[in-house]
Motif scaffolding. Structure first.
Motif, mmCIF file in Angstrom:
data_model
loop_
_atom_site.group_PDB
_atom_site.id
_atom_site.type_symbol
_atom_site.label_atom_id
_atom_site.label_comp_id
_atom_site.label_asym_id
_atom_site.label_seq_id
_atom_site.Cartn_x
_atom_site.Cartn_y
_atom_site.Cartn_z
ATOM 1 N N GLU A 45 33.183 45.936 25.215
ATOM 2 C CA GLU A 45 33.161 44.737 24.381
ATOM 3 C C GLU A 45 31.850 43.996 24.643
ATOM 4 O OE1 GLU A 45 36.450 42.095 24.954
ATOM 5 O OE2 GLU A 45 35.730 40.698 23.425
ATOM 6 N N GLY A 46 30.951 44.009 23.660
ATOM 7 C CA GLY A 46 29.662 43.338 23.834
ATOM 8 C C GLY A 46 28.518 44.327 23.889
ATOM 9 N N ILE A 50 26.982 39.319 22.308
ATOM 10 C CA ILE A 50 26.766 39.079 23.737
ATOM 11 C C ILE A 50 28.109 38.877 24.427
ATOM 12 C CG2 ILE A 50 25.736 37.532 25.469
ATOM 13 C CD1 ILE A 50 23.728 36.657 23.303
ATOM 14 N N MET A 51 28.309 39.543 25.558
ATOM 15 C CA MET A 51 29.475 39.259 26.404
ATOM 16 C C MET A 51 28.968 38.472 27.605
ATOM 17 S SD MET A 51 32.504 39.168 27.447
ATOM 18 C CE MET A 51 33.261 39.911 26.016
ATOM 19 N N PRO A 53 31.234 35.180 22.764
ATOM 20 C CA PRO A 53 32.664 35.333 22.472
ATOM 21 C C PRO A 53 33.279 33.972 22.123
ATOM 22 C CG PRO A 53 32.109 36.391 24.553
ATOM 23 C CD PRO A 53 30.894 35.648 24.114
ATOM 24 N N LYS A 54 34.231 34.002 21.226
ATOM 25 C CA LYS A 54 34.904 32.790 20.760
ATOM 26 C C LYS A 54 35.530 32.023 21.933
ATOM 27 C CE LYS A 54 38.947 31.980 17.824
ATOM 28 N NZ LYS A 54 40.037 32.687 17.143
ATOM 29 N N ASP A 55 36.039 32.776 22.930
ATOM 30 C CA ASP A 55 36.741 32.136 24.050
ATOM 31 C C ASP A 55 35.854 32.032 25.286
ATOM 32 O OD1 ASP A 55 36.691 34.904 24.248
ATOM 33 O OD2 ASP A 55 38.558 35.019 25.386
ATOM 34 N N SER A 65 45.359 32.914 27.595
ATOM 35 C CA SER A 65 44.027 33.411 27.230
ATOM 36 C C SER A 65 44.044 33.950 25.802
ATOM 37 C CB SER A 65 43.585 34.501 28.201
ATOM 38 O OG SER A 65 44.307 35.675 27.938
ATOM 39 N N LEU A 66 42.829 34.222 25.282
ATOM 40 C CA LEU A 66 42.716 34.617 23.878
ATOM 41 C C LEU A 66 43.545 35.859 23.568
ATOM 42 C CD1 LEU A 66 41.318 33.814 21.258
ATOM 43 C CD2 LEU A 66 39.449 35.342 21.838
ATOM 44 N N SER A 67 43.581 36.801 24.519
ATOM 45 C CA SER A 67 44.347 38.022 24.276
ATOM 46 C C SER A 67 45.718 37.946 24.942
ATOM 47 C CB SER A 67 43.571 39.224 24.820
ATOM 48 O OG SER A 67 43.260 39.006 26.174
ATOM 49 N N GLY A 68 46.097 36.743 25.371
ATOM 50 C CA GLY A 68 47.333 36.582 26.133
ATOM 51 C C GLY A 68 48.596 36.673 25.289
#
Lengths: 468, 311
Positions: free
Chosen positions: A307-308, A225-226, A288-290, B148-151
Motif C-alpha cells: 500500500e503506497g 505516499i504511505m 492516506p486519508k487516515d 481505525s479506518l479498516s477497523g
C-alpha cells in the motif's frame, strides 16, 4: 564556576511557612529547593575532575581498555540489535572487557538519562536522546581529548558537528560530547513494481517530476505516499516537509535553526514555499486519508504489503523493507528543486555518550573508536544497522547483503559529496516535535492550519521553549 | 478501709505509663490500628501531594538546581491557551465519562432489576462489569484497532450501507474526542450499573409492590421510587466518573496520545509531556495542582448534595 549559569534566589519568607506546614503534616519532605540535594554531588563532582582528564587506564599508547578485567556499564535502546552485536564482537576481540547492559525504550531513556548520568553508578556508555541540557548540567564527558588521541579530527568534519556543543549551548560547534555508532540517511523509498506501473523508470530529477509521479499514482488509484502522522509516533509529515525545505532553500539556515543559533528562524520565504507544496500534497490526497491515525509501525507494515508507491523514511528501516519486500524496495534521495541542484538529506548519528563521572571512560571511548575503525565492527554496522559506519574517509564502506542497503549507502555518498547532511527539524529542542511539528502538521491534514500558520506556530513554540 | 482503697487506686495509677495519662486506652489502640495505613498514606499520597505543591513554586528541570519563581507557573497555566485548552477538553470528557454512563447505568440497572432477575441478571451484570477488569491500556489498544479506518466499526458501517461515514475515528478532529468518550462509556457503564443495581436491591420491595398495585408503569416507578432512593449511590457514581474524566490519562494516552492537533489533549497528558519531555517539572506540578483544585471544586458540591438528600 559551575553554578554561575543558575539563578538561585533565596525563597521569600512565606515559603518557609509553607515548609513548616508541610513538616507539620508529618511528612518527610525536605524543604530545600528541589534538586538541591543531588545537584552539589553531580555538578561539583564534574567540576572537580577537569573535563577530559584520563581516568587511569590510559597507557602510553593512548586511551584503551588495558589488560585488567573491565566491566563496561552500558545503557542501550530496546528494539535495536546493533549495539548488542557490536558489544559481543568487542568482547570477542578484547576478552578482558565484559558488559553490564541495561536497556530501555527510547522515550523512557529520554526521561531517565539525567538521573542515570547523575546517579551513583553512572553509565560508561549510553544512548543519548538529546544532549544540550545534559552538557549544561555537566553530566556528559567532554570527548575533546579523545578527538586528538584517536585522530577523530581526521574524520569528515560534518560527522562530528552534530555532537558538538558550544559554551553558549548551541550545537554544531564547540567541544565534542558524543559519538555516532553509525550515520543514518533519509530519503524516499519506493515500491519498484508500483513505480513501474506509473511509468517511473529512473528516480525523479526535480521536485516537479516527483509531483508528476504523485499525480500519476493518484490517477492510477494507487496510494501515492504511505506515511505515519499519529501522535504516538510523531508527525511523519515532517520528513517530506524538511525535504521540500532543502529542495527550495539552502540547508545551512535549517541546521542553524536546529542547532539553536541565536536569531535562527524556520519561518523563511523558501520554507514557506516548501510548506505550501506540502499543503498542496495534502489537498491533492497524496497522503492516506487516515494519516493522522497511522502509527509508525502500521505505516511500515502497510507499505510492506504494497500500500503506497512512496514512503519517506530512513535507512534504519532497511532490514524491515528487505524482509517485507526483498528486492521490490528501492531508494532515492529527495530530488532538488532545480535539475542538477545539490542533494540534501536528513542524516543523523546514532548518538552514544559517556557519563562525566563514568568509571571506565577511556575504555568506552576506545570502544567508540573501535566501532568507527575496526573492519569487523564496520561490517556489523552495515549488516545489522543498515547505515554508513562513518569513520575515517579512507576506509572503504563494507558491502551489504541487502540490496536496499547498498542503494542507501551509495546515495549517502552522493549526499556527502554535496555536503547536504542536515539534522532533523524534529530534534531542534526536546519537545518541538511533540508540542510543535506534530500537532501543527496534524492540523494541516485536518484543514485547520495553512502553510504560513504552520511555520509561525512552530517558530513561536521554538522561541517559547528556548526562553525557558 | 478508705485508706486501703485509696492505696489500691494509687497503685493502679502508678501502673499507668505517664505519657498516656489522660488519653483513653481505646483511642491509643485505635490509632495503633490505623498507624500502618496512615504511614503508607503519608508516604505515598500526602508527601507526593505536598512535594507537588512545593515543586510548582520553582522552575526546575527535574534534576539540576531549582529557581524559586513563586506563583509564576500558575500564571503560565492560566495564561497559556494550550494548557487551558486541556482543561476545557477534560470538561468535555465529563459528558462521556460521567453523565452518559450514570444516566445509561440508571436505566440499565432499573431494567435488569425489573426484568432480568436470577441467572439472566447475573450474566448481564458480569458482561457489563467486564470492562472494569480489563487493563485500560489493553482496552485502549483494542479500541484503537476497532476505530481505525479498516477497523470493525467501519466494516460494520460499510455493511449497512454507511460506507461514506467511515473514517479514522481517532484521527479526525471532529470525532476524536467523542470516540475517546465512547471508550470511556464502555469502561464506566458497567461500574455504574453494578453499583446502582446493588443500591436498588436495598430499596424496600414493598414500595415497588404498592406502586404497581396503584398501576404505576416502569417510568413512573423509576422517577418516583428508584431515583430518589438512589441519590447516595448516584452521588458516588458521579464522583468517581467525574474524577475519571478530569484526571483521564491512560485511555487517552493509548488511544490518541492527545492528538490530532490538540483535539484530545487532557491535563494528564500535558502534565506528562511537561514533566518528562520538556523537563518543566515546576509548570507540570502547577498544572497538576490546578487540576486537583478543579476536581475538588466539582466534587465537593456533588458530595454535599448527595449527603443532604439522604435522610
Amino acid at each position: 564556576m559551575v553554578s554561575i549559569g543558575f539563578d538561585r534566589r533565596t525563597p521569600p519568607k512565606w515559603s518557609g511557612r509553607l515548609c513548616a506546614l508541610v513538616v507539620a503534616a508529618g511528612l518527610v519532605a525536605a524543604c530545600a529547593p528541589p534538586g538541591a540535594v543531588s545537584s552539589p554531588a553531580g555538578s561539583q563532582g564534574a567540576a572537580a575532575t577537569p573535563a577530559g582528564s584520563p581516568s587511569g587506564t590510559a597507557t602510553a599508547a593512548g586511551p584503551s581498555c588495558g589488560t585488567d578485567p573491565v566491566e563496561l556499564n552500558a545503557y542501550f535502546e530496546t528494539g535495536f540489535d546493533l549495539p548488542f552485536k557490536l558489544s559481543e564482537e568487542f568482547t570477542k576481540q578484547f576478552p578482558n572487557v565484559t558488559w553490564k547492559i541495561s536497556q530501555d525504550q527510547f522515550t523512557n531513556l529520554m526521561s531517565a538519562t539525567p538521573r542515570l548520568l547523575a546517579g551513583d553508578n553512572p553509565p560508561d556508555l549510553i544512548r543519548l536522546p538529546s544532549m544540550v541540557s545534559l552538557v549544561k548540567d555537566n553530566l556528559l564527558k567532554n570527548l575533546d581529548e579523545y578527538v586528538t588521541a584517536f585522530g577523530w579530527d581526521k574524520f569528515p568534519a560534518a560527522q562530528l558537528a552534530q555532537n558538538r556543543v558550544a559554551t553558549d549551548g548551541t550545537r554544531g560547534s564547540g567541544s565534542l560530547y558524543a559519538a555516532g555508532l553509525n550515520y543514518s540517511l533519509t530519503g524516499v523509498f519506493y515500491n519498484k513494481q508500483l513505480a513501474q506501473q506509473i511509468g517511473m523508470t529512473t528516480p525523479p530529477a526535480t521536485v516537479e517530476e516527483f509531483e508528476g509521479l504523485l499525480a500519476k499514482a493518484k490517477t492510477a488509484k494507487l496510494q501515492p505516499i504511505m506515511i505515519w502522522n499519529a501522535t504516538a509516533s510523531g508527525g511523519g509529515l515532517a520528513f517530506p516537509l524538511q525535504n521540500l525545505m532543502a529542495a527550495y532553500g539552502p540547508t545551512q539556515p535549517i541546521n542553524d535553526w536546529i542547532f539553536q543559533k541565536p536569531g535562527a528562524t524556520i519561518d523563511t520565504p523558501t520554507n514557506l514555499t516548501a510548506a505550501q507544496h506540502l499543503q498542496q500534497w495534502i489537498e491533492a490526497g497524496y497522503f492516506p486519508k487516515d494519516v493522522n491515525a497511522i502509527e509508525y509501525t502500521d505505516a511500515q507494515s502497510r507499505f510492506g504489503k504494497g500500500e503506497g508507491v512512496f514512503m519517506f523514511n530512513g535507512d534504519w528501516q532497511n532490514a524491515g523493507y528487505d524482509k517485507d519486500m526483498s528486492s521490490n524496495a528501492g531508494f532515492f534521495v529527495f530530488p532538488p528543486g532545480q535539475a542538477g541542484g545539490s542533494l540534501a538529506a536528513m542524516s543523523a548519528p546514532l548518538t552514544y555518550g559517556i557519563a562525566a563521572k563514568a568509571k571506565n571512560a577511556d575504555c568506552a571511548a576506545f570502544f567508540l573508536n573501535w566501532v568507527a575503525t575496526n573492519d569487523k565492527a564496520r561490517e556489523i554496522d552495515v549488516a545489522v544497522g543498515g547505515s554508513n559506519p562513518g569513520g575515517p574517509p579512507d576506509l572503504p564502506v563494507p558491502q551489504a547483503t541487502a540490496p536496499i542497503t547498498n542503494e542507501t549507502l551509495a546515495a549517502g555518498a552522493e549526499v556527502a559529496k554535496d555536503n547536504g547532511a542536515m539534522d532533523f527539524i524534529a530534534n531542534a529542542t526536546g519537545s518541538i516535535f511533540a508540542q510543535g511539528w506534530t500537532p501543527e502538521l496534524q492540523k494541516m491534514v485536518g484543514d485547520k492550519q495553512d502553510a504560513a500558520g504552520l511555520l509561525k506556530a512552530v517558530q513561536a513554540e521554538y522561541e517559547k521553549e528556548l526562553a525557558q | 478501709m478508705t485508706q486501703a482503697r485509696a492505696a489500691a487506686a494509687g497503685r493502679r495509677e502508678a501502673r499507668r505509663i505517664p505519657w498516656l495519662q489522660g488519653i483513653r486506652r481505646q483511642t491509643v489502640v485505635g490509632w495503633l490500628f490505623v498507624l500502618p495505613a496512615l504511614l503508607f498514606y503519608a508516604a505515598f499520597v500526602l508527601q507526593p501531594l505536598a512535594l507537588t505543591v512545593q515543586y510548582s513554586l520553582y522552575r526546575w528541570d527535574g534534576f539540576g538546581p531549582a529557581t524559586w519563581v513563586g506563583l509564576a507557573n500558575y500564571a503560565s497555566v492560566l495564561r497559556e491557551p494550550k494548557l487551558l485548552e486541556t482543561l476545557f477538553n477534560a470538561f468535555r470528557l465529563v459528558l462521556f465519562f460521567s453523565l452518559i454512563p450514570v444516566g445509561l447505568g440508571l436505566v440499565t440497572a432499573s431494567v435488569i432489576h425489573r426484568v432480568a432477575t436470577g441467572r439472566l441478571g447475573a450474566i448481564s451484570r458480569t458482561v457489563l462489569f467486564l470492562p472494569q477488569v480489563i487493563p485500560l491500556v489493553a482496552a485502549g489498544i483494542i479500541w484503537g484497532r476497532l476505530l481505525s479506518l479498516s477497523g470493525l466499526i467501519n466494516q460494520g458501517l460499510a455493511a449497512i450501507g454507511l460506507g461514506d461515514v467511515a473514517r479514522a475515528w481517532l484521527g479526525d478532529f471532529d470525532t476524536a474526542l467523542p470516540a475517546v468518550g465512547i471508550i470511556g462509556i464502555w469502561v464506566l457503564l458497567g461500574f455504574c450499573t453494578v453499583l446502582l443495581l446493588t443500591g436498588m436491591t436495598k430499596i424496600d420491595e414493598a414500595l415497588f409492590e404498592s406502586a404497581r398495585i396503584d398501576g404505576a408503569g416502569w417510568s413512573q416507578e423509576f422517577r418516583a421510587i428508584t431515583v430518589p432512593n438512589l441519590r447516595h449511590e448516584i452521588g458516588v457514581c458521579i464522583t468517581v466518573t467525574v474524577i475519571a474524566a478530569l484526571a483521564a490519562f491512560d485511555i487517552v494516552y493509548v488511544a490518541t496520545g492527545g492528538g490530532p492537533g490538540n483535539a484530545t489533549a487532557v491535563p494528564g497528558i500535558q502534565i506528562y509531556i511537561l514533566a518528562f519531555l520538556e523537563r518543566q517539572v515546576g509548570l507540570a506540578s502547577a498544572l497538576a495542582v490546578v487540576l486537583v483544585v478543579l476536581v475538588l471544586l466539582v466534587i465537593l458540591p456533588i458530595q454535599r448534595l448527595s449527603r443532604e438528600d439522604v435522610r
